[in-house]
Design an enzyme around this catalytic site. Structure first.
Site, PDB file in Angstrom:
ATOM      1  N   GLU A 120       0.833  -1.210   0.000  1.00 26.32           N
ATOM      2  CA  GLU A 120       0.000   0.000   0.000  1.00 26.32           C
ATOM      3  C   GLU A 120       0.866   1.257   0.000  1.00 26.32           C
ATOM      4  O   GLU A 120       0.576   2.240  -0.682  1.00 26.32           O
ATOM      5  CB  GLU A 120      -0.917   0.004   1.236  1.00 26.32           C
ATOM      6  CG  GLU A 120      -2.064  -0.982   1.136  1.00 26.32           C
ATOM      7  CD  GLU A 120      -2.787  -1.183   2.457  1.00 26.32           C
ATOM      8  OE1 GLU A 120      -3.982  -0.907   2.516  1.00 26.32           O
ATOM      9  OE2 GLU A 120      -2.140  -1.607   3.438  1.00 26.32           O
ATOM     10  N   CYS A 140      61.181 -14.203  -0.131  1.00 23.90           N
ATOM     11  CA  CYS A 140      59.899 -13.673  -0.600  1.00 23.90           C
ATOM     12  C   CYS A 140      59.008 -14.823  -1.063  1.00 23.90           C
ATOM     13  O   CYS A 140      59.428 -15.635  -1.883  1.00 23.90           O
ATOM     14  CB  CYS A 140      60.116 -12.691  -1.746  1.00 23.90           C
ATOM     15  SG  CYS A 140      58.558 -12.231  -2.543  1.00 23.90           S
ATOM     16  N   LYS A 183      35.278   5.470  27.085  1.00 26.51           N
ATOM     17  CA  LYS A 183      35.401   4.579  25.931  1.00 26.51           C
ATOM     18  C   LYS A 183      35.567   3.130  26.371  1.00 26.51           C
ATOM     19  O   LYS A 183      36.343   2.837  27.284  1.00 26.51           O
ATOM     20  CB  LYS A 183      36.600   4.992  25.086  1.00 26.51           C
ATOM     21  CG  LYS A 183      36.506   6.441  24.596  1.00 26.51           C
ATOM     22  CD  LYS A 183      36.123   6.527  23.154  1.00 26.51           C
ATOM     23  CE  LYS A 183      37.363   6.482  22.320  1.00 26.51           C
ATOM     24  NZ  LYS A 183      37.103   6.646  20.916  1.00 26.51           N
ATOM     25  N   LYS A 203      27.677   5.927  23.188  1.00 30.80           N
ATOM     26  CA  LYS A 203      28.496   6.671  22.229  1.00 30.80           C
ATOM     27  C   LYS A 203      28.445   5.879  20.920  1.00 30.80           C
ATOM     28  O   LYS A 203      28.984   4.782  20.832  1.00 30.80           O
ATOM     29  CB  LYS A 203      29.930   6.812  22.729  1.00 30.80           C
ATOM     30  CG  LYS A 203      30.774   7.712  21.854  1.00 30.80           C
ATOM     31  CD  LYS A 203      32.110   8.017  22.503  1.00 30.80           C
ATOM     32  CE  LYS A 203      32.861   9.113  21.765  1.00 30.80           C
ATOM     33  NZ  LYS A 203      33.052   8.864  20.341  1.00 30.80           N
TER      34      LYS A 203
HETATM   35  S1  IVH Z   1      27.481  14.737  22.320  1.00 31.94           S
HETATM   36  C1  IVH Z   1      29.979  18.836  22.185  1.00 31.94           C
HETATM   37  N1  IVH Z   1      26.577  12.294  22.382  1.00 31.94           N
HETATM   38  O1  IVH Z   1      31.396  11.447  19.551  1.00 31.94           O
HETATM   39  C2  IVH Z   1      29.992  17.420  21.770  1.00 31.94           C
HETATM   40  N2  IVH Z   1      28.386  12.770  20.890  1.00 31.94           N
HETATM   41  O2  IVH Z   1      34.049  12.139  20.437  1.00 31.94           O
HETATM   42  C3  IVH Z   1      28.595  16.923  21.632  1.00 31.94           C
HETATM   43  N3  IVH Z   1      29.110  10.838  19.570  1.00 31.94           N
HETATM   44  O3  IVH Z   1      31.661  14.399  17.682  1.00 31.94           O
HETATM   45  C4  IVH Z   1      28.569  15.526  21.240  1.00 31.94           C
HETATM   46  N4  IVH Z   1      27.649   9.403  20.378  1.00 31.94           N
HETATM   47  O4  IVH Z   1      30.204  12.505  16.760  1.00 31.94           O
HETATM   48  C5  IVH Z   1      27.482  13.120  21.828  1.00 31.94           C
HETATM   49  N5  IVH Z   1      25.629  10.182  22.542  1.00 31.94           N
HETATM   50  C6  IVH Z   1      26.534  11.007  21.984  1.00 31.94           C
HETATM   51  C7  IVH Z   1      27.446  10.584  21.001  1.00 31.94           C
HETATM   52  C8  IVH Z   1      28.372  11.496  20.482  1.00 31.94           C
HETATM   53  C9  IVH Z   1      28.649   9.578  19.521  1.00 31.94           C
HETATM   54  C10 IVH Z   1      30.251  11.334  18.745  1.00 31.94           C
HETATM   55  C11 IVH Z   1      30.046  12.680  18.136  1.00 31.94           C
HETATM   56  C12 IVH Z   1      31.156  13.528  18.659  1.00 31.94           C
HETATM   57  C13 IVH Z   1      32.171  12.515  19.058  1.00 31.94           C
HETATM   58  C14 IVH Z   1      33.072  13.053  20.124  1.00 31.94           C
END
Ligand code: IVH
Length: 417
Positions: A32, A401, A307, A110
């Site tokens: 649809e 090699c 990390k 992240k």
């Molecule tokens: S907040 C002022 N939240 O990680 C910075 N970033 O290492 C605001 N990233 O450039 C970013 N997950 O591309 C934020 N939950 C998350 C994230 C995140 C991945 C990335 C983002 C940033 C980089 C920094």
């Protein structure tokens, strides 16, 4: 009449698109949906005077190639301070609590993709810009329109006339694997990891190609002058009401212990997610407190990334091959007992060079640790000595090699023969 019909079809398709892709609860069948889409495509083709770049038909992309224009960010796209150490994270929390007293944090995943900044004007997507160097990025709007979880028009009514929302464009593991399978069949070089693949896809010149790739996007930061919210949590809830794909894995944490629990939970659970994550981001919730904390030259003082250690797997080293590159450099490559790692099956891993093998005393038959960080190929990072077979012998590196049989040489300062 025609115009009204076109507008109605667009509204209907936007609505069902959101139901299907963001809410995962479709109300009509794919068939649809396709019928409505075809009807709109035909009307638009017959009436170019009613064209709209944000029409749902933009989702399929176009063959027209685009040059990306460089655009200055209204405010810079900063990075995040990051740490692998819980002690350092505790110091970060401690510093903030000392300055502000007990504070509410938001913990979220992240996402390991590529950052994007979306601008909306009067509820319609105006522009999508990559991070670039943080100050200027590339306008990739046509490509972004093909991502079905990014709303072309917003729902609800309390969004600001003009605002920006930032997030991460991701290529889910399944799409990444499919893409690399196609590349392998076509004899093209494989893409390193989902992050590089997402970034590379956004820079494709043809949005029709982007539409095929299966990108996704999750949003995690709202910015504007007149937001109807004063905490990150509230703003994300609003964003979700307006139709954005906001992670449902976010949590408010009120103590270090709650933050530690969130991290411990996701360090394990993330293996079950359909996309790559590389840590947890811890953010101060209140915008007022964020303003008090401010920024360093590179990053906000109100957030930090914890990390995860790269994912590891333990498997047996079956044999070693030697690859001769274009320049003649020889790379030892491990053949492994196939093992699941970060969403893919790993059969081969790099051993780098003779020195590395000697340093780790890696032997055929050993149980070895394989790691996949951001690298193109997984690598062997260690040996489980306790599991070493009794009859094991030190690895004999080749002397000639493998391609032409001439004695191999190693130049001063080079790592590979
Ligand atoms: S907040 C002022 N939240 O990680 C910075 N970033 O290492 C605001 N990233 O450039 C970013 N997950 O591309 C934020 N939950 C998350 C994230 C995140 C991945 C990335 C983002 C940033 C980089 C920094």
């Amino acid at each position: 009449m025609i115009r009204e019909k076109i507008e109605e079809l667009r509204r209907t398709l936007d609505y069902h698109n959101h139901k299907y892709y963001v809410e995962n609860s479709p109300e009509i069948s794919d068939r649809e949906f396709d019928v409505l889409m075809r009807e709109l495509q035909e009307l638009e083709a017959a009436h170019p005077e009613y064209a709209d770049p944000n029409s749902p038909t933009a989702r399929v992309g176009s063959d027209l190639t685009t040059e990306f224009q460089s655009v200055e960010h209204r405010f810079p796209m900063l990075s995040l301070g990051n740490t692998y150490s819980l002690d350092e994270l505790h110091e970060f929390i401690g510093r903030i609590e000392k300055e502000l007293g007990q504070t509410e944090f938001v913990c979220e995943l992240k996402f390991d993709g590529t950052a994007i900044s979306l601008t909306y004007e009067h509820g319609a997507l105006l522009r999508a810009v990559t991070r670039g160097d943080g100050t200027r990025g590339d306008d990739v709007t046509a490509n972004i329109r093909t991502i079905r979880t990014i709303p072309l028009h917003l729902q609800g009514g309390d969004y600001p006339d003009f605002f920006e929302i930032r997030g991460e464009v991701l290529l889910p593991y399944a799409s990444f694997a499919r893409l690399n399978r196609e590349r392998e069949e076509n004899g093209e070089p494989l893409l390193a990891n989902p992050r590089n693949a997402a970034a590379g896809t956004l820079k494709q010149q043809s949005s029709a190609v982007v539409a095929q790739r299966g990108l996704d996007c999750t949003l995690y930061q709202l910015a504007g002058d007149d937001l109807p919210c004063t905490t990150h949590w509230e703003c994300m809830r609003k964003a979700s009401e307006w139709g954005f794909n906001v992670s449902d894995k976010m949590r408010i944490c009120r103590s270090q212990a709650e933050i530690d629990d969130y991290i411990a939970f996701w360090d394990e659970e993330r293996r079950k997610l359909p996309f790559a994550t590389d840590g947890v981001v811890i953010k101060v919730n209140s915008y007022t407190l964020r303003r008090e904390l401010g920024f360093t030259a590179k990053a906000p003082r109100w957030a930090v990334a914890f990390k995860f250690k790269a994912e590891q797997a333990l498997t047996r080293l079956e044999s070693v091959d030697f690859q001769v590159g274009r320049t003649g450099a020889i790379t030892p490559v491990a053949n492994l007992d196939p093992v699941q790692l970060a969403g893919t099956t790993v059969k081969r891993a790099t051993l780098h060079n003779a020195e590395q093998i000697a340093l780790l005393d890696i032997r055929v038959g050993d149980m070895v640790y394989v790691e996949k960080g951001g690298e193109i190929i997984p690598k062997i990072t260690g040996v489980d000595l306790a599991a070493r077979p009794a009859d094991s012998r030190p690895f004999q590196y080749i002397t000639r090699c493998p391609e032409c049989g001439t004695p191999q040489v190693k130049y001063e300062g080079e790592r590979k023969h």
